[in-house]
Design a protein around this motif. Structure first.
Motif, short mmCIF file in Angstrom:
data_model
loop_
_atom_site.label_atom_id
_atom_site.label_comp_id
_atom_site.label_asym_id
_atom_site.label_seq_id
_atom_site.Cartn_x
_atom_site.Cartn_y
_atom_site.Cartn_z
N ASN A 1 -43.48 13.40 6.91
CA ASN A 1 -43.59 14.44 7.22
C ASN A 1 -44.44 15.21 6.38
O ASN A 1 -44.60 14.97 5.46
CB ASN A 1 -41.88 14.94 6.41
CG ASN A 1 -41.63 16.28 6.77
OD1 ASN A 1 -41.78 17.05 6.90
ND2 ASN A 1 -40.34 16.07 7.83
N CYS B 1 -44.39 18.43 3.37
CA CYS B 1 -43.48 18.01 2.49
C CYS B 1 -44.27 17.84 1.57
O CYS B 1 -44.81 16.97 1.51
CB CYS B 1 -43.01 16.66 3.30
SG CYS B 1 -41.28 16.15 1.21
N PHE C 1 -36.45 13.00 7.88
CA PHE C 1 -37.20 12.29 8.12
C PHE C 1 -36.59 11.27 9.49
O PHE C 1 -35.37 10.93 9.45
CB PHE C 1 -37.06 11.08 7.21
CG PHE C 1 -37.91 11.60 5.63
CD1 PHE C 1 -39.22 11.85 5.65
CD2 PHE C 1 -36.95 12.67 5.01
CE1 PHE C 1 -39.81 12.10 4.37
CE2 PHE C 1 -37.95 12.98 3.96
CZ PHE C 1 -39.31 12.73 3.58
N ASN D 1 -46.62 11.97 12.37
CA ASN D 1 -45.57 12.63 11.20
C ASN D 1 -44.82 12.57 12.40
O ASN D 1 -44.52 12.32 14.19
CB ASN D 1 -46.23 14.19 11.72
CG ASN D 1 -45.22 15.13 11.42
OD1 ASN D 1 -44.63 15.12 10.13
ND2 ASN D 1 -44.66 16.02 11.75
#
Length: 293
Positions: free
Chosen positions: A126, A129, A139, A215
């Motif tokens: 992620n 974060c 996640f 991502n």
């Protein structure tokens, strides 16, 4: 002079209080529970490495990770680990502790005992974060992540604006999945440690996860066991019963083809009816006739 020293000491104390906080994930399944030490960065060469020197016995329960779904963790300061809903206020005394994010990741080791740093394969990242408000992070999980009843997972974070440091919490996990097999390739955590002696970090001087990893769910390759042959030695083949018919088409059963023997119906068409024995002797009679002709 003494008053100035007192004021200076107070300022140092405030500075220490403001800069002492770091971040961790909060869940009973985390090794070490909710210990304040879990928010500190990794320190290779002492009891902090790895998983903060904690054991699986120090955790309670498991985090269920569903393949194709997502798993969520509060990422916050240790002081708010027992009250994640108020993390923004509790951790607010150190607004810089999130270090402008940098990216976090989840990894898994498909074993429960004797886990080593090299055992972890990364399955989710992620880019946003941690967050400024010290909230929960979601996640995404790959759909083909193999099932596991008792594994060890880890959360790692490489800050964007901080000293050369990295954070890591381990936790007990269970993977709910329709896929059974062994991970054969993927993104391995050993290639994405940072400031850890003995490990070569890929992606430049500071391999922030947001710069070197996609991502979301990370691709993994899984070798699934071959399907077992479903054979039975005493299998009985059933052939469908075929009733006499005037049609000349053969009847297929899917396993065998059965052609009905001549019946009295043929006699009505002007032909002679023979018994099964006579039908069997017909070729012999025909050959004999040719020899004596």
């Amino acid at each position: 002079m003494s008053s100035k020293i007192a004021i200076f000491g107070a300022l140092l104390a405030c500075h220490a209080a403001v800069t002492s906080a770091h971040l961790m994930i909060s869940n009973p399944a985390v090794w070490g529970g909710r210990s304040d030490e879990l928010e500190n960065p990794l320190q290779p060469g002492n009891e902090n490495w790895f998983c903060h020197g904690q054991s699986r016995e120090s955790a309670k329960g498991q985090v269920e990770v569903k393949a194709g779904g997502s798993v969520t963790f509060p990422v916050l300061c240790a002081a708010a680990s027992n009250n994640p809903g108020d993390a923004a206020n509790i951790c607010g005394n150190d607004p810089n502790s999130w270090h402008n994010g940098g990216g976090c990741a989840l990894s898994i080791a498909y074993k429960k005992d004797g886990v080593k740093p090299d055992d972890f394969v990364m399955f989710s990242s992620n880019h946003d974060c941690p967050t400024r408000n010290f909230g929960s992070i979601d996640f995404k999980v790959p759909a083909n992540l193999p099932a596991c009843d008792d594994c060890v997972c880890s959360w790692t974070w490489i800050p964007q604006t901080a000293a050369d440091e990295m954070y890591m919490n381990c936790f007990n996990c269970k993977v709910l999945s329709d896929t059974n097999g062994t991970v054969t390739s993927g993104t391995y955590l050993k290639d994405h440690y940072f400031a850890v002696p003995g490990y070569e970090s890929k992606g430049g001087a500071r391999p922030l996860y947001k710069n070197v990893l996609p991502n979301g769910e990370l691709k993994i390759q899984v070798a699934t066991p071959p399907a077992s042959a479903n054979f039975q030695s005493n299998t009985t083949t059933t052939v469908a019963t075929v009733k006499p018919s005037s049609t000349s088409a053969a009847v297929a059963t899917g396993q065998a083809t059965f052609t009905p023997a001549p019946t009295p119906e043929i006699k009505s068409a002007g032909l002679v009816s023979f018994s099964p024995v006579a039908w069997g002797l017909l070729p012999v009679v025909a050959i004999s006739s040719l020899l004596f002709f």
